[in-house]
Enzyme design. Structure first.
Site, PDB file in Angstrom:
ATOM      1  N   GLU A  41      25.218  46.495   5.654  1.00 38.64           N
ATOM      2  CA  GLU A  41      26.307  46.258   6.609  1.00 38.64           C
ATOM      3  C   GLU A  41      26.192  44.894   7.272  1.00 38.64           C
ATOM      4  OE1 GLU A  41      26.470  49.732   9.136  1.00 38.64           O
ATOM      5  OE2 GLU A  41      27.351  50.921   7.505  1.00 38.64           O
ATOM      6  N   ASN A  42      27.250  44.570   8.003  1.00 39.27           N
ATOM      7  CA  ASN A  42      27.318  43.262   8.647  1.00 39.27           C
ATOM      8  C   ASN A  42      28.035  43.422   9.986  1.00 39.27           C
ATOM      9  OD1 ASN A  42      28.578  40.439   9.139  1.00 39.27           O
ATOM     10  ND2 ASN A  42      27.179  40.116   7.435  1.00 39.27           N
ATOM     11  N   ALA A  43      27.659  42.601  10.971  1.00 37.74           N
ATOM     12  CA  ALA A  43      28.323  42.654  12.274  1.00 37.74           C
ATOM     13  C   ALA A  43      29.831  42.453  12.108  1.00 37.74           C
ATOM     14  CB  ALA A  43      27.740  41.588  13.192  1.00 37.74           C
ATOM     15  N   CYS A  49      29.102  48.155   0.029  1.00 34.65           N
ATOM     16  CA  CYS A  49      28.722  49.544  -0.269  1.00 34.65           C
ATOM     17  C   CYS A  49      27.529  49.582  -1.228  1.00 34.65           C
ATOM     18  CB  CYS A  49      29.876  50.280  -0.935  1.00 34.65           C
ATOM     19  SG  CYS A  49      31.221  50.714   0.167  1.00 34.65           S
ATOM     20  N   GLU A  88      27.273  51.191  -3.940  1.00 40.31           N
ATOM     21  CA  GLU A  88      27.704  51.080  -5.340  1.00 40.31           C
ATOM     22  C   GLU A  88      27.938  49.608  -5.702  1.00 40.31           C
ATOM     23  OE1 GLU A  88      28.855  52.995  -2.971  1.00 40.31           O
ATOM     24  OE2 GLU A  88      29.574  54.918  -3.697  1.00 40.31           O
ATOM     25  N   CYS A  94      33.994  54.918  -2.540  1.00 42.49           N
ATOM     26  CA  CYS A  94      35.265  54.560  -1.891  1.00 42.49           C
ATOM     27  C   CYS A  94      36.217  53.963  -2.943  1.00 42.49           C
ATOM     28  CB  CYS A  94      35.019  53.568  -0.761  1.00 42.49           C
ATOM     29  SG  CYS A  94      34.663  51.890  -1.320  1.00 42.49           S
ATOM     30  N   CYS A 119      35.144  50.669  -4.548  1.00 43.49           N
ATOM     31  CA  CYS A 119      34.032  50.839  -5.504  1.00 43.49           C
ATOM     32  C   CYS A 119      34.512  51.502  -6.789  1.00 43.49           C
ATOM     33  CB  CYS A 119      32.907  51.650  -4.870  1.00 43.49           C
ATOM     34  SG  CYS A 119      32.041  50.720  -3.593  1.00 43.49           S
TER      35      CYS A 119
HETATM   36  N1  THU Z   1      29.519  53.481   1.910  1.00 46.46           N
HETATM   37  C1  THU Z   1      28.884  53.280   0.727  1.00 46.46           C
HETATM   38  O1  THU Z   1      27.915  52.519   0.645  1.00 46.46           O
HETATM   39  N2  THU Z   1      29.329  53.938  -0.359  1.00 46.46           N
HETATM   40  C2  THU Z   1      30.319  54.865  -0.352  1.00 46.46           C
HETATM   41  O2  THU Z   1      30.627  55.415  -1.383  1.00 46.46           O
HETATM   42  C3  THU Z   1      30.992  55.194   0.900  1.00 46.46           C
HETATM   43  C4  THU Z   1      30.671  54.338   2.067  1.00 46.46           C
HETATM   44  C5  THU Z   1      29.001  52.791   3.098  1.00 46.46           C
HETATM   45  C6  THU Z   1      29.862  51.695   3.655  1.00 46.46           C
HETATM   46  C7  THU Z   1      29.376  51.640   5.079  1.00 46.46           C
HETATM   47  O3  THU Z   1      28.192  50.841   5.128  1.00 46.46           O
HETATM   48  C8  THU Z   1      28.970  53.062   5.392  1.00 46.46           C
HETATM   49  O4  THU Z   1      28.838  53.721   4.143  1.00 46.46           O
HETATM   50  C9  THU Z   1      29.967  53.811   6.251  1.00 46.46           C
HETATM   51  O5  THU Z   1      31.252  53.714   5.716  1.00 46.46           O
END
Ligand code: THU
Length: 168
Positions: free
Chosen positions: A64-66, A73, A75, A112, A115
């Site tokens: 993640e990032n600020a 993600c 994936e 998501c 992805c």
């Molecule tokens: N996220 C994923 O890494 N993969 C997914 O399939 C769904 C969501 C992450 C994105 C974000 O860092 C956190 O989960 C919450 O949405």
């Protein structure tokens, strides 16, 4: 006008023991990858692992990032790692698992929309279906034999070609 019905079939498993050994290992790798997740904003730690055609497993986790759109993600990180370190090797299967800070995730975590599109590009590139193994932190497992099933009516390279564009 006609109405079209779309139906997909996938498998739901109660335990990883119902998976073939190679996919059990893949899911284990996705769970290990959760430890490398950087998710201080959502506290939702996701791990993914790709099984390549040559047997290698590549792991990735959400970063993640600020500035939230800059986050990636699990994936996406995994696909980029495959491209960077094992270019031109097709992906056979991708496993995803996750942990939330304050609750047990007993439902599978699915990729998501962004992805799903990125996974499809890999399928298109190597003309090979990519299987998905999805689990939360515990509980039932979803096994899908073709990631395309999660993105019906997807937009792909053929759609661009059909437009007559000469860039593709
Ligand atoms: N996220 C994923 O890494 N993969 C997914 O399939 C769904 C969501 C992450 C994105 C974000 O860092 C956190 O989960 C919450 O949405």
């Amino acid at each position: 006008m006609k109405e079209i019905k779309l139906t997909i079939f996938y498998k739901e498993l109660n335990s990883e023991n119902e998976l073939p050994a190679s996919f059990q290992q893949l899911l284990k790798s996705a769970k290990e990858a959760i430890n490398d997740s950087y998710a201080p904003y959502s506290n939702f730690n996701v791990g993914a692992a790709a099984l390549l055609e040559n047997g290698i497993i590549v792991k990735g986790s959400n970063q993640e990032n600020a500035s939230s759109p800059a986050g990636i993600c699990a994936e996406g990180v995994t696909l980029s790692a495959v491209s960077a370190f094992h270019p031109n090797i097709p992906i056979v299967a991708l496993a995803v698992s996750a942990k939330a800070k304050n609750s047990e995730l007993s439902n599978p975590v699915a990729p998501c929309g962004l992805c799903r599109q990125a996974i499809l590009e890999y399928d298109y590139r190597f003309q090979r279906n990519i299987q998905l193994i999805l689990q939360g932190s515990s509980g039932k497992i979803i096994w899908i034999d073709d990631a395309k099933k999660l993105l019906p009516l997807y937009f792909g390279k053929d759609d661009i070609k059909a437009s007559g564009s000469t860039n593709f």
